[in-house]
Design a protein around this motif. Structure first.
Motif, PDB file in Angstrom:
ATOM      1  N   LYS A  69       4.047  -5.212   6.751  1.00  0.00           N
ATOM      2  CA  LYS A  69       4.897  -4.046   7.015  1.00  0.00           C
ATOM      3  C   LYS A  69       6.198  -4.542   7.658  1.00  0.00           C
ATOM      4  O   LYS A  69       6.175  -5.483   8.451  1.00  0.00           O
ATOM      5  N   ARG A 104      10.793   4.017  13.576  1.00  0.00           N
ATOM      6  CA  ARG A 104      10.275   4.769  12.423  1.00  0.00           C
ATOM      7  C   ARG A 104       8.769   4.972  12.528  1.00  0.00           C
ATOM      8  O   ARG A 104       8.245   6.018  12.156  1.00  0.00           O
ATOM      9  N   TYR A 105       8.081   3.960  13.045  1.00  0.00           N
ATOM     10  CA  TYR A 105       6.621   4.059  13.125  1.00  0.00           C
ATOM     11  C   TYR A 105       6.185   5.057  14.193  1.00  0.00           C
ATOM     12  O   TYR A 105       5.282   5.858  13.984  1.00  0.00           O
ATOM     13  N   LYS A 127      16.873   9.850   4.412  1.00  0.00           N
ATOM     14  CA  LYS A 127      16.471   8.496   4.785  1.00  0.00           C
ATOM     15  C   LYS A 127      17.583   7.687   5.468  1.00  0.00           C
ATOM     16  O   LYS A 127      17.381   7.103   6.531  1.00  0.00           O
ATOM     17  N   HIS A 180      15.650   4.039  11.981  1.00  0.00           N
ATOM     18  CA  HIS A 180      14.420   3.387  11.516  1.00  0.00           C
ATOM     19  C   HIS A 180      13.991   2.220  12.401  1.00  0.00           C
ATOM     20  O   HIS A 180      14.535   1.938  13.398  1.00  0.00           O
ATOM     21  N   SER A 230       1.684   7.041  -0.842  1.00  0.00           N
ATOM     22  CA  SER A 230       2.681   6.617  -1.844  1.00  0.00           C
ATOM     23  C   SER A 230       2.702   7.571  -3.030  1.00  0.00           C
ATOM     24  O   SER A 230       3.726   7.723  -3.692  1.00  0.00           O
ATOM     25  N   ARG A 234       6.042   9.391   5.100  1.00  0.00           N
ATOM     26  CA  ARG A 234       7.033   8.541   4.430  1.00  0.00           C
ATOM     27  C   ARG A 234       7.955   7.881   5.449  1.00  0.00           C
ATOM     28  O   ARG A 234       8.338   6.732   5.309  1.00  0.00           O
ATOM     29  N   GLY A 251       6.135   5.194   6.811  1.00  0.00           N
ATOM     30  CA  GLY A 251       5.788   4.204   5.792  1.00  0.00           C
ATOM     31  C   GLY A 251       4.299   4.075   5.529  1.00  0.00           C
ATOM     32  O   GLY A 251       3.829   3.026   5.089  1.00  0.00           O
ATOM     33  N   HIS A 280      -1.837   2.763   7.012  1.00  0.00           N
ATOM     34  CA  HIS A 280      -1.653   2.171   8.334  1.00  0.00           C
ATOM     35  C   HIS A 280      -2.973   1.978   9.084  1.00  0.00           C
ATOM     36  O   HIS A 280      -3.318   0.880   9.506  1.00  0.00           O
TER      37      HIS A 280
END
Lengths: 137, 185
Positions: A75, A81-82, A132, A137, B35, B141, B144, B150
């Protein structure tokens, strides 16, 4: 036939998620209230075996079905972002009681209102795609 | 065969979920359900609006096949592999939900108070389902990945970003369960 094995994996996944009750809104509520070990047991035992498997494939250089080395993509590094994205996801997970796998499984069990949740999730993904470049991020 | 029809304990279910990861990795893929939302957006023409959706979605057909299987699996499990027993939720959970006004707790996988089709006439409940779905789609999204990408795959692969994402899942989930749901019900 190329896709048949993926269909079978999907069927297996759907059955396990229903039989484990991991798709249940109640189980998710219970988990976030720390009132049962059930969901933690599922996640921890799955991750424990996953770690073991991925470490073994690295050490023993086990190859996948195509004969290539097994190497999952790392990753991207980052925190914002996480943490932010994860928190937004968590709010939705505890509210709608469904993450992006279980929402399809639940539709299969005959919960028609899931169509609405899936549609809204598609919209959420679309809006993320639009924004986005403007998001940290 | 009786054990098959009863709910499966965590120590059976967890390893079986790991098996899904192992199989997909062995097939040269990865385990990540969210996804598919991006793929479905791309198929629907979202690439005309954002470059994020400009990718070769045809390479993702295997994952859409997993989705199709998951729907079928949900159908098979609920119609042929269930004995209709009430979920063995913790008594504390049941009493907490009762005080929020829920009833028939654990008789189905989901509370009718939120998911019954006849609720779709209620603007508030419609809003909750759409809002919840939107947050899941946007958040997954942004982060991610979701629980499969995750929490299962990323943590199994010892990824620090995945650990941060899972901490985020819990920040959001705890906020919703402890502070926001009591305001909504």
């Amino acid at each position: 036939m190329k896709y048949f094995k993926f269909l079978i994996v999907g069927v297996f996944f759907g059955i396990v998620l229903v039989k484990s009750e991991a798709v249940s809104w109640y189980r998710i509520f219970e988990m976030f209230k720390f009132q049962s070990f059930h969901m933690y047991g599922i996640i921890c035992s799955a991750v424990g075996i996953g770690i073991l498997f991925l470490q073994l494939t690295k050490r023993l250089k086990i190859k996948n079905i195509k004969g290539n080395p097994i190497d999952l993509i790392s990753k991207e590094k980052g925190i914002t972002r996480y943490l932010l994205g994860g928190s937004i996801f968590g709010l939705g997970w505890a509210l709608a009681g469904a993450c992006p796998g279980p929402m399809y499984v639940l539709l299969g069990t005959g919960v028609w209102s899931m169509i609405l949740v899936i549609g809204a999730a598609l919209l959420g993904t679309f809006v993320y795609g639009l924004l986005k470049d403007k998001l940290p991020h | 065969m009786n054990w098959l029809l009863q709910p499966w304990p965590w120590y059976i279910s967890g390893p079986l979920i790991a098996t899904v990861l192992i199989l997909l990795v062995y097939f040269g893929k990865t385990f990540g359900m969210s996804s598919n939302l991006r793929t479905l957006c791309a198929i629907g023409g979202a690439d005309r609006y954002a470059s994020f959706f400009k990718f070769d979605w045809k390479a993702q057909r295997w994952n859409l096949t997993v989705v199709l299987g998951a729907i079928l699996g949900g159908f098979l499990a609920s119609h042929y592999l269930s004995d209709g027993s009430v979920m063995a939720l913790s008594p504390a959970t049941i009493s907490d939900l009762e005080s929020l006004g829920f009833s028939n707790i654990g008789e189905a996988l989901l509370p009718a108070e939120l998911f019954a089709a006849e609720n779709l006439g209620s603007l508030k409940k419609l809003g909750l389902l759409i809002g919840g779905g939107f947050l899941v789609g946007f958040g997954t999204r942004y982060a991610g990945g979701c629980t499969s990408g995750h929490a299962i795959t990323g943590l199994s692969n010892l990824q620090i970003p995945s650990l941060i994402a899972v901490i985020g899942f819990f920040i959001g989930g705890l906020l919703m369960t402890h502070f926001i749901l009591p305001l909504l019900f």
